[in-house]
Scaffold this motif. Structure first.
Motif, PDB file in Angstrom:
ATOM      1  N   ALA A  27      -6.396   5.873  18.318  1.00 44.60           N
ATOM      2  CA  ALA A  27      -5.789   6.273  17.043  1.00 44.60           C
ATOM      3  C   ALA A  27      -4.269   6.198  17.133  1.00 44.60           C
ATOM      4  O   ALA A  27      -3.602   5.717  16.201  1.00 44.60           O
ATOM      5  N   GLU A  28      -3.707   6.649  18.224  1.00 41.48           N
ATOM      6  CA  GLU A  28      -2.254   6.591  18.395  1.00 41.48           C
ATOM      7  C   GLU A  28      -1.762   5.150  18.436  1.00 41.48           C
ATOM      8  O   GLU A  28      -0.695   4.825  17.906  1.00 41.48           O
ATOM      9  N   ALA A  29      -2.548   4.262  19.040  1.00 40.52           N
ATOM     10  CA  ALA A  29      -2.181   2.845  19.064  1.00 40.52           C
ATOM     11  C   ALA A  29      -2.170   2.260  17.654  1.00 40.52           C
ATOM     12  O   ALA A  29      -1.287   1.460  17.304  1.00 40.52           O
ATOM     13  N   ALA A  30      -3.142   2.651  16.824  1.00 36.74           N
ATOM     14  CA  ALA A  30      -3.181   2.172  15.442  1.00 36.74           C
ATOM     15  C   ALA A  30      -1.977   2.678  14.652  1.00 36.74           C
ATOM     16  O   ALA A  30      -1.381   1.933  13.862  1.00 36.74           O
ATOM     17  N   ILE A  31      -1.602   3.930  14.861  1.00 40.15           N
ATOM     18  CA  ILE A  31      -0.434   4.483  14.165  1.00 40.15           C
ATOM     19  C   ILE A  31       0.840   3.767  14.619  1.00 40.15           C
ATOM     20  O   ILE A  31       1.744   3.507  13.811  1.00 40.15           O
ATOM     21  N   HIS A  67       5.207  11.557   5.744  1.00 41.03           N
ATOM     22  CA  HIS A  67       5.650  10.540   4.780  1.00 41.03           C
ATOM     23  C   HIS A  67       4.872   9.253   4.987  1.00 41.03           C
ATOM     24  O   HIS A  67       4.437   8.612   4.016  1.00 41.03           O
ATOM     25  N   LEU A  68       4.677   8.862   6.252  1.00 40.63           N
ATOM     26  CA  LEU A  68       3.938   7.644   6.572  1.00 40.63           C
ATOM     27  C   LEU A  68       2.500   7.758   6.076  1.00 40.63           C
ATOM     28  O   LEU A  68       1.969   6.825   5.460  1.00 40.63           O
ATOM     29  N   VAL A  69       1.868   8.904   6.302  1.00 41.94           N
ATOM     30  CA  VAL A  69       0.479   9.098   5.885  1.00 41.94           C
ATOM     31  C   VAL A  69       0.365   9.106   4.367  1.00 41.94           C
ATOM     32  O   VAL A  69      -0.536   8.484   3.790  1.00 41.94           O
ATOM     33  N   ALA A  70       1.291   9.800   3.696  1.00 42.24           N
ATOM     34  CA  ALA A  70       1.262   9.850   2.234  1.00 42.24           C
ATOM     35  C   ALA A  70       1.453   8.457   1.635  1.00 42.24           C
ATOM     36  O   ALA A  70       0.823   8.108   0.619  1.00 42.24           O
ATOM     37  N   ALA A  71       2.324   7.660   2.268  1.00 39.13           N
ATOM     38  CA  ALA A  71       2.544   6.298   1.774  1.00 39.13           C
ATOM     39  C   ALA A  71       1.278   5.463   1.906  1.00 39.13           C
ATOM     40  O   ALA A  71       0.940   4.668   1.015  1.00 39.13           O
ATOM     41  N   ALA A  72       0.561   5.633   3.016  1.00 39.57           N
ATOM     42  CA  ALA A  72      -0.686   4.894   3.203  1.00 39.57           C
ATOM     43  C   ALA A  72      -1.714   5.283   2.154  1.00 39.57           C
ATOM     44  O   ALA A  72      -2.421   4.421   1.607  1.00 39.57           O
ATOM     45  N   VAL A  73      -1.807   6.576   1.867  1.00 41.40           N
ATOM     46  CA  VAL A  73      -2.744   7.043   0.841  1.00 41.40           C
ATOM     47  C   VAL A  73      -2.416   6.423  -0.509  1.00 41.40           C
ATOM     48  O   VAL A  73      -3.307   5.959  -1.244  1.00 41.40           O
ATOM     49  N   GLU A  74      -1.142   6.399  -0.837  1.00 47.59           N
ATOM     50  CA  GLU A  74      -0.722   5.811  -2.119  1.00 47.59           C
ATOM     51  C   GLU A  74      -1.067   4.326  -2.184  1.00 47.59           C
ATOM     52  O   GLU A  74      -1.522   3.823  -3.220  1.00 47.59           O
ATOM     53  N   LEU A  75      -0.868   3.615  -1.071  1.00 46.96           N
ATOM     54  CA  LEU A  75      -1.181   2.185  -1.051  1.00 46.96           C
ATOM     55  C   LEU A  75      -2.685   1.937  -1.135  1.00 46.96           C
ATOM     56  O   LEU A  75      -3.127   0.997  -1.809  1.00 46.96           O
ATOM     57  N   LEU A  76      -3.474   2.738  -0.444  1.00 38.85           N
ATOM     58  CA  LEU A  76      -4.925   2.577  -0.513  1.00 38.85           C
ATOM     59  C   LEU A  76      -5.420   2.714  -1.949  1.00 38.85           C
ATOM     60  O   LEU A  76      -6.349   2.010  -2.366  1.00 38.85           O
ATOM     61  N   ARG A  77      -4.805   3.592  -2.696  1.00 37.10           N
ATOM     62  CA  ARG A  77      -5.208   3.787  -4.091  1.00 37.10           C
ATOM     63  C   ARG A  77      -4.598   2.741  -5.019  1.00 37.10           C
ATOM     64  O   ARG A  77      -5.233   2.324  -5.999  1.00 37.10           O
ATOM     65  N   GLY A  78      -3.375   2.319  -4.727  1.00 36.77           N
ATOM     66  CA  GLY A  78      -2.662   1.461  -5.660  1.00 36.77           C
ATOM     67  C   GLY A  78      -2.862  -0.035  -5.468  1.00 36.77           C
ATOM     68  O   GLY A  78      -2.944  -0.788  -6.456  1.00 36.77           O
ATOM     69  N   LEU A  79      -2.933  -0.497  -4.222  1.00 36.34           N
ATOM     70  CA  LEU A  79      -3.029  -1.939  -3.984  1.00 36.34           C
ATOM     71  C   LEU A  79      -4.239  -2.588  -4.654  1.00 36.34           C
ATOM     72  O   LEU A  79      -4.098  -3.655  -5.275  1.00 36.34           O
ATOM     73  N   TYR A 118       1.264  13.183  12.974  1.00 36.53           N
ATOM     74  CA  TYR A 118       1.805  11.947  12.410  1.00 36.53           C
ATOM     75  C   TYR A 118       2.828  12.281  11.329  1.00 36.53           C
ATOM     76  O   TYR A 118       2.743  13.322  10.669  1.00 36.53           O
ATOM     77  N   ASP A 119       3.761  11.362  11.125  1.00 36.97           N
ATOM     78  CA  ASP A 119       4.775  11.518  10.081  1.00 36.97           C
ATOM     79  C   ASP A 119       4.078  11.674   8.727  1.00 36.97           C
ATOM     80  O   ASP A 119       3.379  10.762   8.280  1.00 36.97           O
ATOM     81  N   LEU A 133      -4.280   0.273   8.870  1.00 40.09           N
ATOM     82  CA  LEU A 133      -4.067   0.792  10.216  1.00 40.09           C
ATOM     83  C   LEU A 133      -3.986   2.315  10.221  1.00 40.09           C
ATOM     84  O   LEU A 133      -4.500   2.974  11.133  1.00 40.09           O
ATOM     85  N   VAL A 134      -3.344   2.881   9.209  1.00 42.04           N
ATOM     86  CA  VAL A 134      -3.292   4.342   9.120  1.00 42.04           C
ATOM     87  C   VAL A 134      -4.697   4.899   8.908  1.00 42.04           C
ATOM     88  O   VAL A 134      -5.108   5.866   9.562  1.00 42.04           O
ATOM     89  N   GLU A 135      -5.451   4.300   8.003  1.00 37.84           N
ATOM     90  CA  GLU A 135      -6.825   4.760   7.774  1.00 37.84           C
ATOM     91  C   GLU A 135      -7.650   4.625   9.045  1.00 37.84           C
ATOM     92  O   GLU A 135      -8.439   5.522   9.393  1.00 37.84           O
TER      93      GLU A 135
END
Length: 309
Positions: free
Chosen positions: A293-297, A176-188, A173-174, A277-279
């Motif tokens: 998993a690929e469908a969720a991504i 950048h996409l995964v790192a962004a999801a991690v940041e949102l899970l912590r920040g939102l 997986y990209d 969706l990433v999680e």
């Protein structure tokens, strides 16, 4: 004399087993027989929907109709009865009796029980109905002593799991996409404007047509925190945007529609959906469901721009 309860439908049994619930499956027949005897219930054929519980229509000793639900004891099921009692029948199914030690509840029957997913009405009309119902659930202020987990704590755990599983599975997986999801899970969760009891699994199969109210929510996996957590499965599963020629436009319009009803920013709802969706993709990888998993991504990629990623 009560009838012997029918076994768990095979699809649900397979799902529970994939998450380590084999022992519970072995004890389920005896547990069901004991509950039916204790509460004087005549069980019908189990419902085939859901993923982690046995549920069936029952007739009580006084001839009333109800639903018996017995859940596989796992983290997400623990607060279900507390949340339903919190909502007190206002937009959600009522609890008639509970055996917490058995993860069992006797619930009011929901007639006719047509799922929002299957209702014969346009997708946007169904979205509006469900968003209004969800907004009503969120309108009841959490009280002390509910004992529900906090979204902020759970999302911190999920973020750590995503990081760990990215390194373990190396799915391509990209990053950048995964790192962004991690940041949102912590920040939102930390930037929420208010705290509510979220349903936690507000998908169109968990909203049923009823007589007491037009629609009732069932099967919550509740937490307390940001209301923006909830709409993801609703928007992505009511006539899924991926089926349309321009799915990004459809998703953007529908998140906007739901956001207006909920009084939340549309980009925030999309950001929550993207992160969830990433999680979910990594959770599916963890149980060997690579295609799902690929469908969720793919759905997450669709929302990346609207989510500001």
């Amino acid at each position: 004399m009560t009838a012997a309860p029918a076994p768990l439908p095979s699809g649900i049994a397979a799902h529970v087993a994939s998450y380590g619930g084999t022992r519970w499956l072995d004890t389920l027949p005896e547990l069901l027989a004991g509950l039916c005897a204790r509460w004087g219930l005549e069980p019908g054929r189990p419902f085939t929907g859901g993923s982690c519980s046995w549920a069936a229509p029952v007739r009580t000793a006084d001839g009333a109709h109800a639903v018996l639900k017995v859940s596989w004891p796992h983290r997400e099921s623990r607060g279900e009865a507390a949340a339903l009692r919190h909502w007190a029948g206002d937009g959600a199914i009522r609890v008639l009796a509970e055996s917490a030690a058995d993860s069992a509840m006797l619930l009011e029957a929901c007639d006719p029980g047509t799922k929002l997913r299957d209702h014969d009405s346009p997708a946007e009309e169904r979205l509006v109905r469900a968003a209004r119902l969800l907004s009503g659930l969120h309108g009841r202020e959490p009280r002390a002593g509910l004992g529900l987990e906090r979204i902020v704590d759970v999302m911190d755990e999920w973020a750590e799991l995503v990081v760990r599983r990215m390194a373990e599975f190396r799915p391509g997986y990209d990053p950048h996409l995964v790192a962004a999801a991690v940041e949102l899970l912590r920040g939102l969760p930390r930037s929420a404007g208010r705290e509510v009891v979220v349903h936690g699994d507000f998908n169109p199969g968990n909203v049923l047509a009823a007589r007491r109210m037009p629609w009732l929510a069932i099967d919550p996996k509740p937490m307390t925190g940001d209301p923006g957590y909830d709409p993801c499965p609703l928007v992505m599963q009511v006539d899924p945007p991926m089926r349309h020629p321009e799915p990004d436009k459809v998703a953007r319009h529908r998140f906007g529609l739901v956001a207006d009803i909920m009084g939340e920013p549309a980009d925030r709802l999309a950001a929550w959906a993207f992160a969830r969706l990433v999680e979910s993709a990594f959770d599916l990888l963890n149980v060997g469901r690579a295609a799902d998993a690929e469908a969720a991504i793919a759905k997450a990629r669709l929302l990346a721009d609207q989510a500001g990623v």
